[in-house]
Design a protein around this motif. Structure first.
Motif, PDB file in Angstrom:
ATOM      1  N   ARG A  20       0.837  -1.207   0.000  1.00  0.00           N
ATOM      2  CA  ARG A  20       0.000   0.000   0.000  1.00  0.00           C
ATOM      3  C   ARG A  20       0.870   1.254   0.000  1.00  0.00           C
ATOM      4  O   ARG A  20       0.521   2.263  -0.584  1.00  0.00           O
ATOM      5  N   PHE A  29      -5.793  -2.973 -15.938  1.00  0.00           N
ATOM      6  CA  PHE A  29      -5.281  -1.641 -16.271  1.00  0.00           C
ATOM      7  C   PHE A  29      -4.389  -1.136 -15.140  1.00  0.00           C
ATOM      8  O   PHE A  29      -4.662  -1.391 -13.963  1.00  0.00           O
ATOM      9  N   TYR A  47      -2.935   2.624 -13.789  1.00  0.00           N
ATOM     10  CA  TYR A  47      -3.013   4.079 -13.896  1.00  0.00           C
ATOM     11  C   TYR A  47      -2.055   4.697 -12.881  1.00  0.00           C
ATOM     12  O   TYR A  47      -1.769   4.111 -11.827  1.00  0.00           O
ATOM     13  N   GLN A 102      -1.648   8.156 -10.567  1.00  0.00           N
ATOM     14  CA  GLN A 102      -2.398   9.306 -10.076  1.00  0.00           C
ATOM     15  C   GLN A 102      -1.471  10.184  -9.247  1.00  0.00           C
ATOM     16  O   GLN A 102      -1.094   9.840  -8.124  1.00  0.00           O
ATOM     17  N   PRO A 160      -6.551  10.008 -12.508  1.00  0.00           N
ATOM     18  CA  PRO A 160      -5.734   8.878 -12.958  1.00  0.00           C
ATOM     19  C   PRO A 160      -5.307   9.036 -14.413  1.00  0.00           C
ATOM     20  O   PRO A 160      -6.120   9.389 -15.265  1.00  0.00           O
ATOM     21  N   PHE A 168      -3.630   7.004 -17.629  1.00  0.00           N
ATOM     22  CA  PHE A 168      -3.443   5.648 -18.136  1.00  0.00           C
ATOM     23  C   PHE A 168      -1.976   5.319 -18.357  1.00  0.00           C
ATOM     24  O   PHE A 168      -1.211   6.119 -18.912  1.00  0.00           O
ATOM     25  N   TYR A 213      -2.397  -1.550 -20.418  1.00  0.00           N
ATOM     26  CA  TYR A 213      -3.599  -2.372 -20.408  1.00  0.00           C
ATOM     27  C   TYR A 213      -3.259  -3.780 -20.881  1.00  0.00           C
ATOM     28  O   TYR A 213      -2.533  -3.954 -21.871  1.00  0.00           O
ATOM     29  N   LEU A 226      -2.536   2.991  -9.417  1.00  0.00           N
ATOM     30  CA  LEU A 226      -3.818   2.314  -9.287  1.00  0.00           C
ATOM     31  C   LEU A 226      -3.907   1.163 -10.285  1.00  0.00           C
ATOM     32  O   LEU A 226      -3.552   1.316 -11.453  1.00  0.00           O
ATOM     33  N   GLU A 244     -16.245   0.048 -17.543  1.00  0.00           N
ATOM     34  CA  GLU A 244     -16.494   0.043 -16.109  1.00  0.00           C
ATOM     35  C   GLU A 244     -15.373  -0.722 -15.426  1.00  0.00           C
ATOM     36  O   GLU A 244     -15.189  -1.915 -15.683  1.00  0.00           O
ATOM     37  N   LEU A 245     -14.627  -0.040 -14.606  1.00  0.00           N
ATOM     38  CA  LEU A 245     -13.464  -0.619 -13.954  1.00  0.00           C
ATOM     39  C   LEU A 245     -13.699  -0.804 -12.467  1.00  0.00           C
ATOM     40  O   LEU A 245     -14.414  -0.026 -11.834  1.00  0.00           O
ATOM     41  N   PHE A 282     -11.477  -0.843  -9.114  1.00  0.00           N
ATOM     42  CA  PHE A 282     -10.156  -0.384  -8.713  1.00  0.00           C
ATOM     43  C   PHE A 282      -9.708  -0.992  -7.386  1.00  0.00           C
ATOM     44  O   PHE A 282     -10.517  -1.242  -6.489  1.00  0.00           O
ATOM     45  N   GLY A 283      -8.404  -1.175  -7.267  1.00  0.00           N
ATOM     46  CA  GLY A 283      -7.793  -1.444  -5.987  1.00  0.00           C
ATOM     47  C   GLY A 283      -7.585  -0.135  -5.236  1.00  0.00           C
ATOM     48  O   GLY A 283      -7.893   0.949  -5.738  1.00  0.00           O
ATOM     49  N   GLU A 284      -7.032  -0.247  -4.023  1.00  0.00           N
ATOM     50  CA  GLU A 284      -6.840   0.947  -3.196  1.00  0.00           C
ATOM     51  C   GLU A 284      -5.574   1.710  -3.571  1.00  0.00           C
ATOM     52  O   GLU A 284      -5.361   2.815  -3.090  1.00  0.00           O
ATOM     53  N   PHE A 304     -18.911   7.869 -17.470  1.00  0.00           N
ATOM     54  CA  PHE A 304     -18.902   7.340 -16.113  1.00  0.00           C
ATOM     55  C   PHE A 304     -18.611   8.456 -15.113  1.00  0.00           C
ATOM     56  O   PHE A 304     -17.910   9.427 -15.435  1.00  0.00           O
ATOM     57  N   TYR A 346     -16.987   8.339 -11.173  1.00  0.00           N
ATOM     58  CA  TYR A 346     -16.421   7.561 -10.086  1.00  0.00           C
ATOM     59  C   TYR A 346     -16.240   8.472  -8.875  1.00  0.00           C
ATOM     60  O   TYR A 346     -16.012   9.679  -9.014  1.00  0.00           O
ATOM     61  N   ASN A 375      -7.847   7.892   0.782  1.00  0.00           N
ATOM     62  CA  ASN A 375      -7.040   6.676   0.916  1.00  0.00           C
ATOM     63  C   ASN A 375      -7.749   5.419   0.419  1.00  0.00           C
ATOM     64  O   ASN A 375      -7.458   4.307   0.892  1.00  0.00           O
ATOM     65  N   GLN A 376      -8.662   5.605  -0.508  1.00  0.00           N
ATOM     66  CA  GLN A 376      -9.340   4.456  -1.099  1.00  0.00           C
ATOM     67  C   GLN A 376      -9.239   4.516  -2.621  1.00  0.00           C
ATOM     68  O   GLN A 376      -8.877   5.537  -3.201  1.00  0.00           O
ATOM     69  N   GLY A 377      -9.550   3.400  -3.249  1.00  0.00           N
ATOM     70  CA  GLY A 377      -9.598   3.374  -4.705  1.00  0.00           C
ATOM     71  C   GLY A 377     -10.872   3.995  -5.227  1.00  0.00           C
ATOM     72  O   GLY A 377     -11.767   4.357  -4.472  1.00  0.00           O
ATOM     73  N   LEU A 378     -10.954   4.121  -6.536  1.00  0.00           N
ATOM     74  CA  LEU A 378     -12.147   4.693  -7.159  1.00  0.00           C
ATOM     75  C   LEU A 378     -13.274   3.671  -7.173  1.00  0.00           C
ATOM     76  O   LEU A 378     -13.059   2.481  -7.367  1.00  0.00           O
ATOM     77  N   LEU A 383     -17.313   3.065  -8.753  1.00  0.00           N
ATOM     78  CA  LEU A 383     -18.269   3.533  -9.743  1.00  0.00           C
ATOM     79  C   LEU A 383     -19.535   4.083  -9.084  1.00  0.00           C
ATOM     80  O   LEU A 383     -20.152   3.429  -8.242  1.00  0.00           O
ATOM     81  N   ILE A 408     -10.587   1.953 -23.100  1.00  0.00           N
ATOM     82  CA  ILE A 408      -9.633   2.411 -22.099  1.00  0.00           C
ATOM     83  C   ILE A 408     -10.124   3.751 -21.593  1.00  0.00           C
ATOM     84  O   ILE A 408     -10.090   4.740 -22.336  1.00  0.00           O
ATOM     85  N   PHE A 437      -9.781   9.795 -17.790  1.00  0.00           N
ATOM     86  CA  PHE A 437     -10.355  10.461 -16.623  1.00  0.00           C
ATOM     87  C   PHE A 437     -10.101  11.961 -16.652  1.00  0.00           C
ATOM     88  O   PHE A 437      -9.076  12.434 -17.165  1.00  0.00           O
TER      89      PHE A 437
END
Lengths: 114, 112
Positions: free
Chosen positions: A9, A33, A35, A37, A43, A45, A48, A91, A102-103, A105-107, B34, B36, B41-44, B46, B99, B102
């Motif tokens: 993390r 994907f 990204y 940030q 984010p 890109f 992919y 990310l 529609e993705l 995401f992880g943290e 979209f 988001y 401290n979190q991910g995105l 939807l 792809i 944002f």
């Protein structure tokens, strides 16, 4: 868990060190994907994958950045000879094959290069 | 190439007031759109999406957005915000490559 998992993390690296960031996508998700940030930005890109094939790497900022997904599941983003401008949150996101964008995401992995 | 413009970097609002977060995109072809949300401290996550059909899209947490093709906009709205809505909101667009691109994000700050 059922979500996208990223590790570590948080990572602090000295300038010039190599780092590796791991992403474990949602089971069954074909697309993956990466990204980048930066602080206060959206984010951007990087790259992919569809299964193990890297279909687009046009966003990788330099040849110091390398990503792989050898078995079509877990992916690793590697940054060689890190520089201060690499400091950002990285990310990872995954999606179903029949993707419309529609993705999930992880943290994120926050990289700080000193 | 498509781009996404979020006109406001920060939107302060009082609790229970309505809010609109603006998003414009540039693309000459059909797109998917979209919104988001990113909590600290979190991910995105939807909020909602427009793929086709009705131009008014309803999402989670009472948010909705309207696709306006002529104005190339996809503004996000909520009639009454809560403190818990304080977060960063990102508009995103995809077309054939799937792809997402944002925007730079809008920070919604809800005051008591």
């Amino acid at each position: 868990g059922a979500g996208v998992s990223q590790s570590p993390r948080y990572k602090v690296a000295k300038r010039g060190q190599d780092v590796a960031l791991r992403c474990d996508p949602i089971s069954g998700h074909v697309s993956l994907f990466w990204y980048q940030q930066a602080l206060g930005q959206g984010p951007e890109f990087l790259t992919y994958f569809q299964n193990e094939a890297q279909l687009d790497k046009s966003g990788l900022p330099s040849d110091r950045f390398f990503a792989e997904r050898p078995e079509g599941s877990v992916s690793t983003l590697k940054i060689q000879r890190t520089q201060q401008e690499d400091s950002a949150v990285y990310l990872c996101a995954s999606s179903l094959e029949s993707n419309t964008g529609e993705l999930f995401f992880g943290e994120g992995s926050r990289l700080t290069v000193l | 190439a498509q781009s996404v413009t979020q006109l406001d970097s920060q939107v302060p609002v009082f609790e229970e007031a309505p809010v609109e977060l603006r998003c414009n995109y540039s693309s000459s072809v059909s797109v998917y759109l979209f919104w988001y949300v990113q909590y600290p401290n979190q991910g995105l996550q939807l909020l909602l999406k427009y793929l086709s059909g009705s131009t008014l899209v309803k999402g989670i947490n009472g948010f909705e957005a309207e696709f306006n093709k002529s104005q190339t906009s996809f503004h996000l709205r909520k009639p009454s915000v809560h403190i818990s809505d304080t977060a960063e909101y990102f508009c995103a667009v995809t077309k054939g490559s799937y792809i997402p691109t944002f925007g730079r994000g809008t920070s919604l700050i809800v005051h008591p």
